[in-house]
Design an enzyme around this catalytic site. Sequence first.
Site, mmCIF file in Angstrom:
data_model
loop_
_atom_site.group_PDB
_atom_site.id
_atom_site.type_symbol
_atom_site.label_atom_id
_atom_site.label_comp_id
_atom_site.label_asym_id
_atom_site.label_seq_id
_atom_site.Cartn_x
_atom_site.Cartn_y
_atom_site.Cartn_z
ATOM 1 N N HIS A 75 0.560 -2.782 11.316
ATOM 2 C CA HIS A 75 1.712 -3.578 11.783
ATOM 3 C C HIS A 75 2.150 -3.203 13.202
ATOM 4 O O HIS A 75 3.334 -3.169 13.501
ATOM 5 C CB HIS A 75 2.886 -3.471 10.798
ATOM 6 C CG HIS A 75 2.560 -4.025 9.447
ATOM 7 N ND1 HIS A 75 2.367 -5.369 9.223
ATOM 8 C CD2 HIS A 75 2.349 -3.407 8.265
ATOM 9 C CE1 HIS A 75 2.054 -5.561 7.947
ATOM 10 N NE2 HIS A 75 2.032 -4.385 7.352
ATOM 11 N N GLN A 106 1.003 -11.346 10.570
ATOM 12 C CA GLN A 106 1.546 -10.235 9.767
ATOM 13 C C GLN A 106 0.839 -8.912 10.059
ATOM 14 O O GLN A 106 1.455 -7.847 10.015
ATOM 15 C CB GLN A 106 1.419 -10.586 8.279
ATOM 16 C CG GLN A 106 2.205 -9.684 7.354
ATOM 17 C CD GLN A 106 1.363 -9.211 6.189
ATOM 18 O OE1 GLN A 106 0.265 -8.702 6.370
ATOM 19 N NE2 GLN A 106 1.881 -9.377 4.986
ATOM 20 N N ARG A 132 -9.469 -7.577 4.207
ATOM 21 C CA ARG A 132 -8.338 -7.198 5.063
ATOM 22 C C ARG A 132 -8.260 -5.673 5.192
ATOM 23 O O ARG A 132 -8.085 -5.135 6.281
ATOM 24 C CB ARG A 132 -7.046 -7.749 4.463
ATOM 25 C CG ARG A 132 -5.755 -7.402 5.219
ATOM 26 C CD ARG A 132 -4.574 -8.021 4.457
ATOM 27 N NE ARG A 132 -3.281 -7.825 5.113
ATOM 28 C CZ ARG A 132 -2.433 -6.836 4.846
ATOM 29 N NH1 ARG A 132 -2.764 -5.910 3.940
ATOM 30 N NH2 ARG A 132 -1.279 -6.752 5.469
ATOM 31 N N SER A 146 4.282 -6.250 2.928
ATOM 32 C CA SER A 146 2.981 -6.157 3.599
ATOM 33 C C SER A 146 1.879 -6.734 2.716
ATOM 34 O O SER A 146 1.871 -7.941 2.432
ATOM 35 C CB SER A 146 2.697 -4.704 4.005
ATOM 36 O OG SER A 146 1.539 -4.636 4.801
ATOM 37 N N LEU A 147 0.971 -5.916 2.214
ATOM 38 C CA LEU A 147 -0.063 -6.378 1.293
ATOM 39 C C LEU A 147 0.547 -7.200 0.148
ATOM 40 O O LEU A 147 -0.036 -8.194 -0.311
ATOM 41 C CB LEU A 147 -0.803 -5.164 0.705
ATOM 42 C CG LEU A 147 -1.506 -5.417 -0.625
ATOM 43 C CD1 LEU A 147 -2.788 -6.167 -0.398
ATOM 44 C CD2 LEU A 147 -1.706 -4.149 -1.392
ATOM 45 N N GLN A 192 0.829 -1.211 0.000
ATOM 46 C CA GLN A 192 0.000 0.000 0.000
ATOM 47 C C GLN A 192 0.860 1.255 0.000
ATOM 48 O O GLN A 192 1.892 1.314 0.662
ATOM 49 C CB GLN A 192 -0.900 -0.023 1.238
ATOM 50 C CG GLN A 192 -2.120 0.858 1.093
ATOM 51 C CD GLN A 192 -3.123 0.579 2.189
ATOM 52 O OE1 GLN A 192 -3.133 -0.487 2.778
ATOM 53 N NE2 GLN A 192 -3.976 1.553 2.471
#
Length: 313
Positions: free
Chosen positions: A200, A249, A116, A91-92, A11
Amino acid sequence: MKKTAVVFPGQGSQEVGMGRAMYEAYPSVKELFDRADEVLGYSLTSLMFEGPAEELTKTENAQPALLLNSIAIQQVLTEEGVKPDMTAGHSLGEYSALTAAGALDPLEAVQLVHIRGKLMEEAYPTGKGTMAAVLGLSQEEIEDILTGFDGDKAVDLANINCPGQIVISGTKEGVEAAGEQLKEKGAKRVLPLNVSGPFHSRLMEPASEEFAGHLNDRTIRDASIPVYANVSAEAVTEAETIERLLVEQLYSPVRFQQILEAFVEEEVDAIVEVGQGKVLSGLVRKVQRRMKTFSVQDPDTLKDFIEWYKEEA
């Protein structure tokens, strides 16, 4: 063939117009985009091509948009005979990596990251949580400061991107106070990020619990190639491990620097960023300046990479 590691952006890389050139050039990309619009129940494609930017930037839209764009390009690379040896995402982007490795179905992945994104958006009151990039301090120096931040001032490491660039995440009050202490400790800059929540960090744990239920409803298969997980920076292939790490995560730091270091140790010939932007290619150069990188995001850059990939070594 060349030995390659493929990485997928997360992102923040979204941009109005993303994916259009690939959509117009490849029928398989058009088909995937059209099917994604059907399963989502709205035209993500229109948002990607025409915006508005503020709507595309919403977490619940940015996440499926970036994933769809990445996996569509990877699909074309597969059609062209390109086979990565290992993969990872920021991440994503880990969902794109898992899809590329056959662990997730493309359309299920699009739906999953849409959910998500919604859960992440709703996990913490808007405006109460934030993130900031800390430049010029080591992980250990930052961790020393953050040990004192808890409760209403909870702050955690969020992204370990490359030497001297680490992102922290937590309550707005905590991140601002930690930023002041980090500058006193010698940070060159502490830059607030334009994000809608404390991603996170431990503040995402409630979202992770709900998300675990959605993951449970999906089919996760063993990966066909090693996928380096954000949480551990280690290669995983087993479906059970993949599912557990995807839940962790959400509230754990992204260990991207360690993943890139692992790729360097694997002596890959190139690290290839597949999807929108060149953020990850920039991080690669800060970890290993001599590593060959490619950024594949449109028909021209795709052609350049394929030509190199198929050249005789």
